[in-house]
Design an enzyme around this catalytic site. Sequence first.
Site, PDB file in Angstrom:
ATOM      1  N   HIS A 146       0.962  -1.114   0.092  1.00 23.52           N
ATOM      2  CA  HIS A 146      -0.021   0.083  -0.095  1.00 23.52           C
ATOM      3  C   HIS A 146       0.806   1.154  -0.070  1.00 23.52           C
ATOM      4  O   HIS A 146       1.518   1.726   1.065  1.00 23.52           O
ATOM      5  CB  HIS A 146      -0.857  -0.153   1.325  1.00 23.52           C
ATOM      6  CG  HIS A 146      -1.960   1.174   1.322  1.00 23.52           C
ATOM      7  ND1 HIS A 146      -3.318   0.901   1.438  1.00 23.52           N
ATOM      8  CD2 HIS A 146      -1.685   2.632   1.121  1.00 23.52           C
ATOM      9  CE1 HIS A 146      -3.854   2.215   1.549  1.00 23.52           C
ATOM     10  NE2 HIS A 146      -2.820   3.077   1.190  1.00 23.52           N
TER      11      HIS A 146
ATOM     12  N   HIS B  72       1.440   5.453  -1.675  1.00 25.41           N
ATOM     13  CA  HIS B  72       1.079   6.394  -2.805  1.00 25.41           C
ATOM     14  C   HIS B  72       2.223   7.050  -3.414  1.00 25.41           C
ATOM     15  O   HIS B  72       3.237   7.357  -2.740  1.00 25.41           O
ATOM     16  CB  HIS B  72       0.233   7.656  -1.696  1.00 25.41           C
ATOM     17  CG  HIS B  72      -0.870   6.773  -1.162  1.00 25.41           C
ATOM     18  ND1 HIS B  72      -2.167   7.044  -1.762  1.00 25.41           N
ATOM     19  CD2 HIS B  72      -1.045   6.180  -0.156  1.00 25.41           C
ATOM     20  CE1 HIS B  72      -2.844   6.416  -1.055  1.00 25.41           C
ATOM     21  NE2 HIS B  72      -2.381   5.999  -0.005  1.00 25.41           N
TER      22      HIS B  72
ATOM     23  N   LYS C 253      -9.698  -0.276  -6.016  1.00 21.26           N
ATOM     24  CA  LYS C 253      -9.672   0.298  -4.316  1.00 21.26           C
ATOM     25  C   LYS C 253     -10.932   0.805  -4.294  1.00 21.26           C
ATOM     26  O   LYS C 253     -11.505   1.889  -5.042  1.00 21.26           O
ATOM     27  CB  LYS C 253      -8.546   1.385  -4.319  1.00 21.26           C
ATOM     28  CG  LYS C 253      -8.518   2.243  -3.188  1.00 21.26           C
ATOM     29  CD  LYS C 253      -7.715   1.422  -1.898  1.00 21.26           C
ATOM     30  CE  LYS C 253      -7.850   1.997  -0.597  1.00 21.26           C
ATOM     31  NZ  LYS C 253      -6.678   2.972  -0.463  1.00 21.26           N
TER      32      LYS C 253
ATOM     33  N   HIS D  61     -10.487   1.056   1.800  1.00 22.32           N
ATOM     34  CA  HIS D  61     -10.345   2.131   2.712  1.00 22.32           C
ATOM     35  C   HIS D  61     -11.617   1.974   3.622  1.00 22.32           C
ATOM     36  O   HIS D  61     -12.487   2.883   3.570  1.00 22.32           O
ATOM     37  CB  HIS D  61     -10.185   3.597   2.180  1.00 22.32           C
ATOM     38  CG  HIS D  61      -9.772   4.800   3.386  1.00 22.32           C
ATOM     39  ND1 HIS D  61      -8.758   5.296   3.315  1.00 22.32           N
ATOM     40  CD2 HIS D  61     -10.670   5.034   4.409  1.00 22.32           C
ATOM     41  CE1 HIS D  61      -8.424   6.005   4.610  1.00 22.32           C
ATOM     42  NE2 HIS D  61      -9.690   5.983   5.011  1.00 22.32           N
TER      43      HIS D  61
ATOM     44  N   HIS E 249      -4.743  -0.673   6.157  1.00 19.40           N
ATOM     45  CA  HIS E 249      -4.330   0.165   6.976  1.00 19.40           C
ATOM     46  C   HIS E 249      -5.199   0.065   8.465  1.00 19.40           C
ATOM     47  O   HIS E 249      -5.730   0.993   8.950  1.00 19.40           O
ATOM     48  CB  HIS E 249      -4.244   1.775   6.772  1.00 19.40           C
ATOM     49  CG  HIS E 249      -5.165   2.317   5.902  1.00 19.40           C
ATOM     50  ND1 HIS E 249      -6.296   2.322   6.117  1.00 19.40           N
ATOM     51  CD2 HIS E 249      -5.073   3.100   4.702  1.00 19.40           C
ATOM     52  CE1 HIS E 249      -7.159   2.855   5.216  1.00 19.40           C
ATOM     53  NE2 HIS E 249      -6.247   3.527   4.140  1.00 19.40           N
TER      54      HIS E 249
ATOM     55  N   ASP F 125       1.190   2.403   3.736  1.00 19.52           N
ATOM     56  CA  ASP F 125       0.371   3.608   3.436  1.00 19.52           C
ATOM     57  C   ASP F 125       1.373   4.796   3.315  1.00 19.52           C
ATOM     58  O   ASP F 125       0.909   5.939   3.995  1.00 19.52           O
ATOM     59  CB  ASP F 125      -0.572   3.824   4.439  1.00 19.52           C
ATOM     60  CG  ASP F 125      -1.864   4.632   3.969  1.00 19.52           C
ATOM     61  OD1 ASP F 125      -1.746   5.197   2.864  1.00 19.52           O
ATOM     62  OD2 ASP F 125      -2.455   5.260   4.755  1.00 19.52           O
TER      63      ASP F 125
END
Length: 335
Positions: free
Chosen positions: A13, A15, A96, A133, A168, A241
């Site tokens: 995970h 970004h 996602k 999420h 997460h 994350d």
Amino acid sequence: MPSLLIRRPDDFHVHLRQGAACSEYARDAARAGWARVLVMPNTVPPVIDANGLKNYQRAIETAAPGLKPLMTFQILPSHTEEDIRQLKQAGAIAGKLYPDGSTTNAETGIRDLKAIYPVLQAMQQHGLVLCIHGEDPAAPLMEREARFLKHLKSLQTAFPDLKIVLEHVSSQKGVQAVLESSPRVAATITLHHLLFTSDDLAGGLLHPHLFCKPILKSPSDRKAIQEVVLSGNPKFFFGSDSAPHPREHKEGPQCKAGIYTMPVSLPLLAQFFEERGALNIMEAFVSQFGSNFYGLPLNSGTIKLEKEPFTVSKLYHNTVPLMAGERLPWRLASS
Ligand code: NCD
Ligand code: ZN
């Protein structure tokens, strides 16, 4: 000097953002020792179709040839079965689900889960993983994850063959829900939820570089996360994350959610496991469980971590990392 040799690890995970910043963050990931990273789709605009996904993948591969990006797309109610087939063919391994307004760039998120049931059906059919999420944005901040968990139950009932990852996981209730779920439900665990609580964030002076979604929680939540990781349960694997934002978006009057953990996650994980006499568990947590859950081959090759102090840079390309300027006991050995 104590050291640890492990199979090259995966971060399920991350970004990586876009444009010039993406090249920098992708190179940081490769330098930090990661073999593969699961790239979240919340760019602007988001990754929603096969073309966008391929272009994003190519940009990452060009910037950081040593890093293998594993790709995701953002689920939209308008996706057709044909869209999902094309996304899979383009290289997507997961979709996602962002509840509307739950986090950074989630303004096009989902309001009504039933509206995406046909999309989830197609994902189940094509063997794509559902990454969630898991927060209900309408609930009070600290309760958002707990209030989402009923949906985890109904999704499992409606799609028994769909693999689901509660991303997460940040609370005792979240951990419990995954433990009680079928083997097709897993969770990623971040470095920050493993190490910190809301007191580190706001118990003294406010620490903007610890502000993220889901928000850091109580010591008992952290304890549940630590215990499940130390138990070596394969349903729980690493997904940092890591979510970099330029310094001015973190230190200004309106702090964006996201922590840049990429440069320090392996050294801090080694420290976490060593302090608990559990260094032997680290490899499975970062190099096996996630890969097995996704049905991917394990990476070949190894990395070495060594107990040699290293001082974290204060700034990476205008982004303040976790533990900026601090001395850590473990570091990645240069290969
Ligand atoms: C992430 C980001 O900045 O993209 N922020 C965060 O606090 N984790 C989005 C997300 O994963 O929620
Ligand atoms: Zn994220």
